[in-house]
Write a protein that holds these residues in place. Sequence first.
Motif, PDB file in Angstrom:
ATOM      1  N   GLU A  23      31.340  59.143  36.284  1.00  0.00           N
ATOM      2  CA  GLU A  23      32.186  59.026  37.484  1.00  0.00           C
ATOM      3  C   GLU A  23      32.862  57.659  37.536  1.00  0.00           C
ATOM      4  OE1 GLU A  23      31.794  59.198  42.375  1.00  0.00           O
ATOM      5  OE2 GLU A  23      30.069  59.719  41.113  1.00  0.00           O
ATOM      6  N   LEU A  24      32.115  56.607  37.160  1.00  0.00           N
ATOM      7  CA  LEU A  24      32.681  55.265  37.150  1.00  0.00           C
ATOM      8  C   LEU A  24      33.847  55.160  36.162  1.00  0.00           C
ATOM      9  CD1 LEU A  24      32.515  52.273  38.057  1.00  0.00           C
ATOM     10  CD2 LEU A  24      30.850  51.916  36.220  1.00  0.00           C
ATOM     11  N   ASN A  25      33.685  55.756  34.985  1.00  0.00           N
ATOM     12  CA  ASN A  25      34.770  55.739  33.997  1.00  0.00           C
ATOM     13  C   ASN A  25      36.008  56.466  34.521  1.00  0.00           C
ATOM     14  OD1 ASN A  25      33.314  54.288  32.097  1.00  0.00           O
ATOM     15  ND2 ASN A  25      32.431  56.125  31.165  1.00  0.00           N
ATOM     16  N   ARG A  26      35.801  57.590  35.199  1.00  0.00           N
ATOM     17  CA  ARG A  26      36.934  58.328  35.759  1.00  0.00           C
ATOM     18  C   ARG A  26      37.668  57.490  36.807  1.00  0.00           C
ATOM     19  NH1 ARG A  26      33.223  62.688  35.511  1.00  0.00           N
ATOM     20  NH2 ARG A  26      32.706  62.437  37.717  1.00  0.00           N
ATOM     21  N   LYS A  27      36.890  56.810  37.654  1.00  0.00           N
ATOM     22  CA  LYS A  27      37.505  55.971  38.685  1.00  0.00           C
ATOM     23  C   LYS A  27      38.276  54.809  38.067  1.00  0.00           C
ATOM     24  CE  LYS A  27      34.206  56.935  42.444  1.00  0.00           C
ATOM     25  NZ  LYS A  27      35.194  57.322  43.474  1.00  0.00           N
ATOM     26  N   ARG A  28      37.735  54.216  37.017  1.00  0.00           N
ATOM     27  CA  ARG A  28      38.417  53.099  36.371  1.00  0.00           C
ATOM     28  C   ARG A  28      39.708  53.548  35.692  1.00  0.00           C
ATOM     29  NH1 ARG A  28      33.240  49.836  33.643  1.00  0.00           N
ATOM     30  NH2 ARG A  28      32.655  48.688  35.543  1.00  0.00           N
ATOM     31  N   LEU A  29      39.660  54.742  35.081  1.00  0.00           N
ATOM     32  CA  LEU A  29      40.873  55.287  34.468  1.00  0.00           C
ATOM     33  C   LEU A  29      41.935  55.588  35.516  1.00  0.00           C
ATOM     34  CD1 LEU A  29      39.322  57.681  31.785  1.00  0.00           C
ATOM     35  CD2 LEU A  29      40.564  55.549  31.365  1.00  0.00           C
ATOM     36  N   ALA A  30      41.443  55.877  36.729  1.00  0.00           N
ATOM     37  CA  ALA A  30      42.380  56.166  37.825  1.00  0.00           C
ATOM     38  C   ALA A  30      42.902  54.896  38.481  1.00  0.00           C
ATOM     39  CB  ALA A  30      41.699  57.054  38.859  1.00  0.00           C
ATOM     40  N   GLY A  31      42.477  53.734  37.975  1.00  0.00           N
ATOM     41  CA  GLY A  31      43.001  52.477  38.492  1.00  0.00           C
ATOM     42  C   GLY A  31      42.040  51.669  39.334  1.00  0.00           C
ATOM     43  N   GLU A  32      40.824  52.196  39.589  1.00  0.00           N
ATOM     44  CA  GLU A  32      39.835  51.461  40.382  1.00  0.00           C
ATOM     45  C   GLU A  32      38.967  50.617  39.431  1.00  0.00           C
ATOM     46  OE1 GLU A  32      38.029  53.722  43.741  1.00  0.00           O
ATOM     47  OE2 GLU A  32      38.983  55.450  42.781  1.00  0.00           O
ATOM     48  N   ALA A  33      39.515  49.492  39.030  1.00  0.00           N
ATOM     49  CA  ALA A  33      38.843  48.681  38.002  1.00  0.00           C
ATOM     50  C   ALA A  33      37.730  47.794  38.559  1.00  0.00           C
ATOM     51  CB  ALA A  33      39.883  47.812  37.292  1.00  0.00           C
ATOM     52  N   ASN A  34      37.771  47.527  39.845  1.00  0.00           N
ATOM     53  CA  ASN A  34      36.818  46.576  40.446  1.00  0.00           C
ATOM     54  C   ASN A  34      35.543  47.273  40.923  1.00  0.00           C
ATOM     55  OD1 ASN A  34      36.108  43.937  41.248  1.00  0.00           O
ATOM     56  ND2 ASN A  34      36.656  44.410  43.373  1.00  0.00           N
ATOM     57  N   LEU A  35      34.957  48.079  40.047  1.00  0.00           N
ATOM     58  CA  LEU A  35      33.751  48.823  40.423  1.00  0.00           C
ATOM     59  C   LEU A  35      32.668  48.638  39.368  1.00  0.00           C
ATOM     60  CD1 LEU A  35      35.287  52.241  41.592  1.00  0.00           C
ATOM     61  CD2 LEU A  35      34.417  50.408  43.064  1.00  0.00           C
ATOM     62  N   ILE A  36      31.414  48.619  39.823  1.00  0.00           N
ATOM     63  CA  ILE A  36      30.255  48.568  38.924  1.00  0.00           C
ATOM     64  C   ILE A  36      29.142  49.436  39.515  1.00  0.00           C
ATOM     65  CG2 ILE A  36      30.724  46.266  37.987  1.00  0.00           C
ATOM     66  CD1 ILE A  36      28.656  45.168  39.965  1.00  0.00           C
ATOM     67  N   ILE A  37      28.097  49.623  38.721  1.00  0.00           N
ATOM     68  CA  ILE A  37      26.916  50.347  39.210  1.00  0.00           C
ATOM     69  C   ILE A  37      25.841  49.335  39.563  1.00  0.00           C
ATOM     70  CG2 ILE A  37      25.068  51.954  38.615  1.00  0.00           C
ATOM     71  CD1 ILE A  37      27.027  53.394  36.799  1.00  0.00           C
ATOM     72  N   LYS A  38      25.372  49.373  40.799  1.00  0.00           N
ATOM     73  CA  LYS A  38      24.304  48.494  41.268  1.00  0.00           C
ATOM     74  C   LYS A  38      23.153  49.332  41.821  1.00  0.00           C
ATOM     75  CE  LYS A  38      27.045  44.470  42.759  1.00  0.00           C
ATOM     76  NZ  LYS A  38      27.382  43.617  43.940  1.00  0.00           N
ATOM     77  N   PHE A  39      21.960  48.718  41.793  1.00  0.00           N
ATOM     78  CA  PHE A  39      20.810  49.358  42.429  1.00  0.00           C
ATOM     79  C   PHE A  39      20.763  48.880  43.884  1.00  0.00           C
ATOM     80  CE2 PHE A  39      19.681  50.319  38.169  1.00  0.00           C
ATOM     81  CZ  PHE A  39      18.812  51.406  38.225  1.00  0.00           C
ATOM     82  N   VAL A  40      21.001  49.806  44.791  1.00  0.00           N
ATOM     83  CA  VAL A  40      20.970  49.512  46.223  1.00  0.00           C
ATOM     84  C   VAL A  40      19.710  50.141  46.808  1.00  0.00           C
ATOM     85  CG1 VAL A  40      22.154  49.735  48.432  1.00  0.00           C
ATOM     86  CG2 VAL A  40      23.490  49.468  46.313  1.00  0.00           C
ATOM     87  N   LYS A  41      18.758  49.280  47.207  1.00  0.00           N
ATOM     88  CA  LYS A  41      17.456  49.737  47.713  1.00  0.00           C
ATOM     89  C   LYS A  41      16.777  50.677  46.703  1.00  0.00           C
ATOM     90  CE  LYS A  41      18.560  49.297  52.620  1.00  0.00           C
ATOM     91  NZ  LYS A  41      18.646  49.965  53.932  1.00  0.00           N
TER      92      LYS A  41
END
Length: 252
Positions: free
Chosen positions: A225-243
Amino acid sequence: MPNMNKVDTPVKKSVNSSLLHVEYNLSDVMKKLKSMNSSQDIQNKVLNEKLINYEAKLSNLNSSLEGMIKSLNMLWEENKALKIDINLLREKISLLESTNSPIFNPISSEEIITEAQNRVLKQKNVIFYNIIETPNETLESSCKIVSDLIKDISLDLKVNSVKRLGKPHYNRIRPILVECDSIANVSKLLKNKSKLRAIKKWKKVYVNADLTYNQRIHVRNLKDELNRKRLAGEANLIIKFVKGVPTICPKN
């Protein structure tokens, strides 16, 4: 005419006798005082020994209480993480049920409980990859390697156990499973893992949480999903552990 040279010797003897009697009395008093002092010293020694014994018992009690408090805090952390995992699984089930997908395979309560138990068993673990395996490596040398790595990234952590996973193979480096003493220390390790890239000795080493099969699938889906979002132009995203839950988040 009275004899003026006559000496009254009985009076002198009486005085001497009185003085001697006083000396004897003083001697008896001194002996009694010494005896009393000696007795008091013995009593003081006994009291001091009892006081030292009570202080030692109080110190042991404080240590036991501190250990119980630490165990309760760790248990609270584990229960908190377990609650988060169960809620996440329930949300997934509700989402899948709401889609009415023909390929939906309902998850039984037993499967949810098994998954939750597996997560509890693994939540204090991390896995190190690409740590060079020395010839005839022993458990002690594996522990030393992990200890050196932790010190090199400026952490002071207690480790419960260390072991290589799988059977030795001539062309494959076995990962190292490390059990920390608390979930908090797992978080510290994962937050500081980027420091490894700055150290030549550990540059190729990376570390991950010890995830269950379902968690690994979830992380893989998140990466897709992250790769799809980045290809769509949302480059400022990462996967973090939240709680304790892997989540796609903005970098900042």
